[in-house]
Design a protein around this motif. Structure first.
Motif, PDB file in Angstrom:
ATOM      1  N   ASP A   1       3.431   1.341   8.199  1.00  0.00           N
ATOM      2  CA  ASP A   1       4.126   0.314   7.430  1.00  0.00           C
ATOM      3  C   ASP A   1       3.759   0.369   5.945  1.00  0.00           C
ATOM      4  OD1 ASP A   1       6.049  -1.696   7.278  1.00  0.00           O
ATOM      5  OD2 ASP A   1       4.528  -3.285   7.401  1.00  0.00           O
ATOM      6  N   LEU A   2       3.605   1.583   5.435  1.00  0.00           N
ATOM      7  CA  LEU A   2       3.353   1.767   4.016  1.00  0.00           C
ATOM      8  C   LEU A   2       4.686   1.801   3.287  1.00  0.00           C
ATOM      9  CD1 LEU A   2       0.563   4.483   4.272  1.00  0.00           C
ATOM     10  CD2 LEU A   2       0.289   2.022   3.936  1.00  0.00           C
ATOM     11  N   LYS A   3       4.679   1.477   2.030  1.00  0.00           N
ATOM     12  CA  LYS A   3       5.921   1.297   1.281  1.00  0.00           C
ATOM     13  C   LYS A   3       6.280   2.458   0.366  1.00  0.00           C
ATOM     14  CE  LYS A   3       6.182  -2.777   3.069  1.00  0.00           C
ATOM     15  NZ  LYS A   3       6.756  -2.811   4.392  1.00  0.00           N
ATOM     16  N   GLN A   4       5.365   3.422   0.201  1.00  0.00           N
ATOM     17  CA  GLN A   4       5.625   4.454  -0.785  1.00  0.00           C
ATOM     18  C   GLN A   4       4.742   5.672  -0.524  1.00  0.00           C
ATOM     19  OE1 GLN A   4       5.602   2.885  -4.766  1.00  0.00           O
ATOM     20  NE2 GLN A   4       4.666   4.737  -5.548  1.00  0.00           N
ATOM     21  N   ILE A   5       5.245   6.840  -0.871  1.00  0.00           N
ATOM     22  CA  ILE A   5       4.472   8.075  -0.861  1.00  0.00           C
ATOM     23  C   ILE A   5       4.511   8.623  -2.277  1.00  0.00           C
ATOM     24  CG2 ILE A   5       4.198  10.389   0.104  1.00  0.00           C
ATOM     25  CD1 ILE A   5       6.118   9.492   2.376  1.00  0.00           C
ATOM     26  N   SER A   6       3.375   9.023  -2.785  1.00  0.00           N
ATOM     27  CA  SER A   6       3.365   9.638  -4.115  1.00  0.00           C
ATOM     28  C   SER A   6       2.719  11.015  -4.029  1.00  0.00           C
ATOM     29  CB  SER A   6       2.632   8.756  -5.129  1.00  0.00           C
ATOM     30  OG  SER A   6       1.278   8.628  -4.791  1.00  0.00           O
ATOM     31  N   VAL A   7       3.095  11.860  -4.954  1.00  0.00           N
ATOM     32  CA  VAL A   7       2.533  13.209  -5.050  1.00  0.00           C
ATOM     33  C   VAL A   7       2.554  13.622  -6.506  1.00  0.00           C
ATOM     34  CG1 VAL A   7       4.753  14.325  -4.570  1.00  0.00           C
ATOM     35  CG2 VAL A   7       2.637  15.573  -4.157  1.00  0.00           C
ATOM     36  N   LYS A   8       1.486  14.266  -6.946  1.00  0.00           N
ATOM     37  CA  LYS A   8       1.417  14.756  -8.321  1.00  0.00           C
ATOM     38  C   LYS A   8       1.740  16.245  -8.334  1.00  0.00           C
ATOM     39  CE  LYS A   8      -2.099  11.398  -9.471  1.00  0.00           C
ATOM     40  NZ  LYS A   8      -3.521  11.166  -9.668  1.00  0.00           N
ATOM     41  N   SER A   9       2.317  16.684  -9.430  1.00  0.00           N
ATOM     42  CA  SER A   9       2.649  18.095  -9.581  1.00  0.00           C
ATOM     43  C   SER A   9       2.420  18.504 -11.022  1.00  0.00           C
ATOM     44  CB  SER A   9       4.118  18.330  -9.202  1.00  0.00           C
ATOM     45  OG  SER A   9       4.455  19.684  -9.388  1.00  0.00           O
ATOM     46  N   GLY A  10       1.827  19.653 -11.202  1.00  0.00           N
ATOM     47  CA  GLY A  10       1.638  20.169 -12.550  1.00  0.00           C
ATOM     48  C   GLY A  10       2.978  20.497 -13.187  1.00  0.00           C
ATOM     49  N   VAL A  11       3.069  20.363 -14.476  1.00  0.00           N
ATOM     50  CA  VAL A  11       4.309  20.618 -15.203  1.00  0.00           C
ATOM     51  C   VAL A  11       4.817  22.032 -14.949  1.00  0.00           C
ATOM     52  CG1 VAL A  11       5.345  20.727 -17.508  1.00  0.00           C
ATOM     53  CG2 VAL A  11       3.712  18.931 -16.978  1.00  0.00           C
ATOM     54  N   HIS A  12       3.921  22.979 -14.791  1.00  0.00           N
ATOM     55  CA  HIS A  12       4.291  24.384 -14.603  1.00  0.00           C
ATOM     56  C   HIS A  12       4.746  24.702 -13.177  1.00  0.00           C
ATOM     57  CE1 HIS A  12       0.163  24.051 -13.247  1.00  0.00           C
ATOM     58  NE2 HIS A  12       0.342  25.171 -12.563  1.00  0.00           N
TER      59      HIS A  12
ATOM     60  N   MET B   1       0.837  -1.183   0.000  1.00  0.00           N
ATOM     61  CA  MET B   1       0.000   0.000   0.000  1.00  0.00           C
ATOM     62  C   MET B   1       0.881   1.245   0.000  1.00  0.00           C
ATOM     63  SD  MET B   1      -3.207  -0.850   2.469  1.00  0.00           S
ATOM     64  CE  MET B   1      -4.062   0.576   1.858  1.00  0.00           C
ATOM     65  N   ARG B   2       0.288   2.342  -0.428  1.00  0.00           N
ATOM     66  CA  ARG B   2       1.037   3.583  -0.505  1.00  0.00           C
ATOM     67  C   ARG B   2       0.198   4.735   0.035  1.00  0.00           C
ATOM     68  NH1 ARG B   2      -0.422   6.888  -4.858  1.00  0.00           N
ATOM     69  NH2 ARG B   2      -1.843   5.887  -6.291  1.00  0.00           N
ATOM     70  N   ALA B   3       0.864   5.794   0.381  1.00  0.00           N
ATOM     71  CA  ALA B   3       0.212   7.038   0.780  1.00  0.00           C
ATOM     72  C   ALA B   3       0.315   8.010  -0.381  1.00  0.00           C
ATOM     73  CB  ALA B   3       0.900   7.609   2.008  1.00  0.00           C
ATOM     74  N   GLU B   4      -0.620   8.926  -0.453  1.00  0.00           N
ATOM     75  CA  GLU B   4      -0.567   9.941  -1.502  1.00  0.00           C
ATOM     76  C   GLU B   4      -0.805  11.308  -0.887  1.00  0.00           C
ATOM     77  OE1 GLU B   4      -2.881  11.278  -5.565  1.00  0.00           O
ATOM     78  OE2 GLU B   4      -2.934   9.178  -4.965  1.00  0.00           O
ATOM     79  N   ILE B   5       0.070  12.236  -1.195  1.00  0.00           N
ATOM     80  CA  ILE B   5      -0.129  13.623  -0.795  1.00  0.00           C
ATOM     81  C   ILE B   5      -0.999  14.248  -1.876  1.00  0.00           C
ATOM     82  CG2 ILE B   5       0.963  15.844  -0.340  1.00  0.00           C
ATOM     83  CD1 ILE B   5       3.509  14.267   0.442  1.00  0.00           C
ATOM     84  N   THR B   6      -2.238  14.566  -1.524  1.00  0.00           N
ATOM     85  CA  THR B   6      -3.162  15.099  -2.532  1.00  0.00           C
ATOM     86  C   THR B   6      -3.136  16.616  -2.592  1.00  0.00           C
ATOM     87  OG1 THR B   6      -4.990  15.035  -0.957  1.00  0.00           O
ATOM     88  CG2 THR B   6      -4.691  13.103  -2.387  1.00  0.00           C
ATOM     89  N   GLY B   7      -2.560  17.246  -1.602  1.00  0.00           N
ATOM     90  CA  GLY B   7      -2.442  18.692  -1.610  1.00  0.00           C
ATOM     91  C   GLY B   7      -1.545  19.151  -0.480  1.00  0.00           C
ATOM     92  N   LEU B   8      -0.604  20.006  -0.791  1.00  0.00           N
ATOM     93  CA  LEU B   8       0.290  20.573   0.217  1.00  0.00           C
ATOM     94  C   LEU B   8       0.575  22.002  -0.216  1.00  0.00           C
ATOM     95  CD1 LEU B   8       2.097  20.331   2.717  1.00  0.00           C
ATOM     96  CD2 LEU B   8       3.880  19.434   1.234  1.00  0.00           C
ATOM     97  N   VAL B   9      -0.103  22.938   0.432  1.00  0.00           N
ATOM     98  CA  VAL B   9       0.034  24.337   0.071  1.00  0.00           C
ATOM     99  C   VAL B   9       0.316  25.133   1.336  1.00  0.00           C
ATOM    100  CG1 VAL B   9      -1.112  26.343  -0.959  1.00  0.00           C
ATOM    101  CG2 VAL B   9      -1.608  24.048  -1.821  1.00  0.00           C
ATOM    102  N   VAL B  10       1.357  25.941   1.287  1.00  0.00           N
ATOM    103  CA  VAL B  10       1.702  26.821   2.402  1.00  0.00           C
ATOM    104  C   VAL B  10       1.347  28.242   1.992  1.00  0.00           C
ATOM    105  CG1 VAL B  10       3.585  27.710   3.835  1.00  0.00           C
ATOM    106  CG2 VAL B  10       3.549  25.293   3.177  1.00  0.00           C
ATOM    107  N   ASP B  11       0.697  28.972   2.889  1.00  0.00           N
ATOM    108  CA  ASP B  11       0.339  30.353   2.643  1.00  0.00           C
ATOM    109  C   ASP B  11       1.562  31.121   2.144  1.00  0.00           C
ATOM    110  OD1 ASP B  11       0.146  33.318   3.912  1.00  0.00           O
ATOM    111  OD2 ASP B  11      -1.849  32.563   3.354  1.00  0.00           O
ATOM    112  N   GLU B  12       1.362  31.924   1.139  1.00  0.00           N
ATOM    113  CA  GLU B  12       2.479  32.638   0.506  1.00  0.00           C
ATOM    114  C   GLU B  12       3.299  33.450   1.517  1.00  0.00           C
ATOM    115  OE1 GLU B  12       3.209  35.683  -3.232  1.00  0.00           O
ATOM    116  OE2 GLU B  12       1.356  34.532  -3.126  1.00  0.00           O
TER     117      GLU B  12
END
Length: 91
Positions: free
Chosen positions: A35-46, A1-12
């Motif tokens: 005991d998860l084996k992986q963390i994934s996160v998506k990021s826009g190309v820009h 199983m894996r974890a996914e960071i679906t959003g991580l935003v810090v106030d400017e």
């Protein structure tokens, strides 16, 4: 199983103070506890600053589609760098 960071935003106004880095450290500790084996996160190309940030945190570019996917596989260094308060509850 894996974890996914679906959003991580810090106030400017609070960026560049280590907030996001601390959050990722705590996420890594939680992943180890679960005991998860992986963390994934998506990021826009820009979002080049976000991509650099995740790479600095040890994430590797895994694949591309409509954006970028970064993956992190916890290892021994994460056990050594676990925060003192490792009883973290994430929802």
């Amino acid at each position: 199983m894996r974890a996914e960071i679906t959003g991580l935003v810090v106030d400017e106004a609070r960026r560049c103070r280590g907030v996001a880095r601390e959050l990722v450290i705590r996420i890594k500790a939680w992943v180890l506890q679960q005991d998860l084996k992986q963390i994934s996160v998506k990021s826009g190309v820009h979002r080049t600053a976000a991509q650099l940030f995740y790479q600095q945190q040890g994430f590797q570019l895994a694949k591309t589609r409509r954006g970028l996917m970064f993956e992190y596989k916890p290892g021994a260094e994460d056990v050594l760098n676990r925060p003192a308060d490792s009883n973290i509850r994430m929802a």
